[in-house]
Design a protein around this motif. Structure first.
Motif, PDB file in Angstrom:
ATOM      1  N   THR A  90       0.826  -1.215   0.000  1.00  0.00           N
ATOM      2  CA  THR A  90       0.000   0.000   0.000  1.00  0.00           C
ATOM      3  C   THR A  90       0.863   1.269   0.000  1.00  0.00           C
ATOM      4  OG1 THR A  90      -0.153  -0.129   2.426  1.00  0.00           O
ATOM      5  CG2 THR A  90      -1.914  -1.144   1.143  1.00  0.00           C
ATOM      6  N   THR A  91       2.006   1.201   0.668  1.00  0.00           N
ATOM      7  CA  THR A  91       2.898   2.372   0.680  1.00  0.00           C
ATOM      8  C   THR A  91       3.462   2.640  -0.712  1.00  0.00           C
ATOM      9  OG1 THR A  91       3.506   1.905   2.983  1.00  0.00           O
ATOM     10  CG2 THR A  91       4.946   3.391   1.755  1.00  0.00           C
ATOM     11  N   LEU A  92       3.869   1.596  -1.400  1.00  0.00           N
ATOM     12  CA  LEU A  92       4.372   1.770  -2.760  1.00  0.00           C
ATOM     13  C   LEU A  92       3.256   2.191  -3.713  1.00  0.00           C
ATOM     14  CD1 LEU A  92       6.828  -1.262  -3.037  1.00  0.00           C
ATOM     15  CD2 LEU A  92       7.394   1.154  -2.674  1.00  0.00           C
ATOM     16  N   VAL A 104       8.845  10.834  -3.581  1.00  0.00           N
ATOM     17  CA  VAL A 104       8.715   9.429  -4.009  1.00  0.00           C
ATOM     18  C   VAL A 104       9.832   8.580  -3.423  1.00  0.00           C
ATOM     19  CG1 VAL A 104       8.856   7.872  -5.983  1.00  0.00           C
ATOM     20  CG2 VAL A 104       7.407   9.887  -6.096  1.00  0.00           C
ATOM     21  N   SER A 105      11.046   9.074  -3.465  1.00  0.00           N
ATOM     22  CA  SER A 105      12.177   8.308  -2.939  1.00  0.00           C
ATOM     23  C   SER A 105      12.013   8.030  -1.444  1.00  0.00           C
ATOM     24  CB  SER A 105      13.484   9.069  -3.194  1.00  0.00           C
ATOM     25  OG  SER A 105      14.573   8.335  -2.686  1.00  0.00           O
ATOM     26  N   GLY A 106      11.528   9.024  -0.703  1.00  0.00           N
ATOM     27  CA  GLY A 106      11.309   8.823   0.734  1.00  0.00           C
ATOM     28  C   GLY A 106      10.211   7.812   1.011  1.00  0.00           C
ATOM     29  N   ILE A 107       9.163   7.836   0.200  1.00  0.00           N
ATOM     30  CA  ILE A 107       8.081   6.861   0.366  1.00  0.00           C
ATOM     31  C   ILE A 107       8.592   5.450   0.091  1.00  0.00           C
ATOM     32  CG2 ILE A 107       5.860   6.102  -0.551  1.00  0.00           C
ATOM     33  CD1 ILE A 107       5.198   9.031  -1.101  1.00  0.00           C
ATOM     34  N   VAL A 108       9.416   5.330  -0.944  1.00  0.00           N
ATOM     35  CA  VAL A 108       9.993   4.010  -1.257  1.00  0.00           C
ATOM     36  C   VAL A 108      10.851   3.519  -0.102  1.00  0.00           C
ATOM     37  CG1 VAL A 108      11.612   2.790  -2.751  1.00  0.00           C
ATOM     38  CG2 VAL A 108       9.896   4.312  -3.756  1.00  0.00           C
TER      39      VAL A 108
END
Length: 225
Positions: A90-92, A104-108
């Motif tokens: 769900t996070t991705l 985006v990089s931090g979420i990954v």
């Protein structure tokens, strides 16, 4: 009438009195033997009932230890590993829906942190003892997990870092859903087996407790019989 034996005066009245004294002593001695036998039997029964209680308590303690240290722990670890795997997905997905966002990089990276938690929980579960059937089911889950992360999550992470919309869309919409469904099915089968094992252990412990109870009650009723 008096009869003399040496210097002894032995009359019929005295003889009757001596005989009655002997009979009274015999009755007292017989009652004392019976009381001692009854007390000995009661003491033995108390020891037997105490031993039954000790054995029953030890068996119950072993069951509680097994449930707490293995059954409950294994269920928690499996659930935790699956929960964190779902959070990874769900996070991705959140990053995939906002591919042009700056974070985006931090979420990954956050998603990969949840993956590490999922892996740690699964590794902790693998250290616990298992039945043969549970080993088979856990091996199926391990295979599904490996497939989900290697062929689903890893390509999505690479596509997100490259900000490749086509690859992201393929991973999110086509690749990952069936992989996660297969993983969830394997986990459900494993958790169902764990629940059945816990129920069987409870039934066995309850039946054993009833046997100990009947044995103790039967031992306690022996004096009345």
């Amino acid at each position: 009438m008096r009869t003399y034996f040496g210097c002894l005066d032995f009359t019929p009245r005295r003889a009757l009195r001596v005989l009655l004294q002997h009979e009274e002593c015999g009755r007292i001695f017989s009652i004392r033997i019976r009381l001692n036998a009854a007390l000995t039997l009661l003491a033995a029964l108390r020891i037997v009932i105490g031993l039954i209680g000790i054995v029953g308590m030890q068996a119950s303690s072993a069951d509680i230890k097994e449930i707490y240290s293995n059954q409950m722990a294994s269920t928690v670890f499996v659930a935790r590993s699956q929960l964190n795997a779902a959070i990874v997905r769900t996070t991705l997905d959140r990053a995939a829906f906002h591919l042009d966002a700056a974070d985006v990089s931090g979420i990954v990276d956050k998603a990969l942190g949840y993956r590490a938690k999922s892996e740690a929980a699964w590794e902790a579960y693998q250290t616990l003892p298992k039945s043969e059937e549970e080993k088979h089911l856990s091996a199926a889950v391990a295979t599904r997990r490996e497939t989900f992360f290697r062929h689903g999550i890893d390509p999505l992470v690479a596509a997100l870092r490259a900000r490749d919309p086509a690859a992201v869309d393929k991973a999110v919409m086509i690749t990952i859903p069936p992989l996660f469904v297969a993983l969830s099915g394997a986990v459900d089968a494993l958790e169902r087996n764990q629940s059945e094992q816990a129920q069987a252990m409870y039934d066995k412990a309850a039946a054993r407790s009833q046997r100990f109870l009947r044995l103790a009650m039967g031992s306690g009723c022996l004096p009345a019989a």
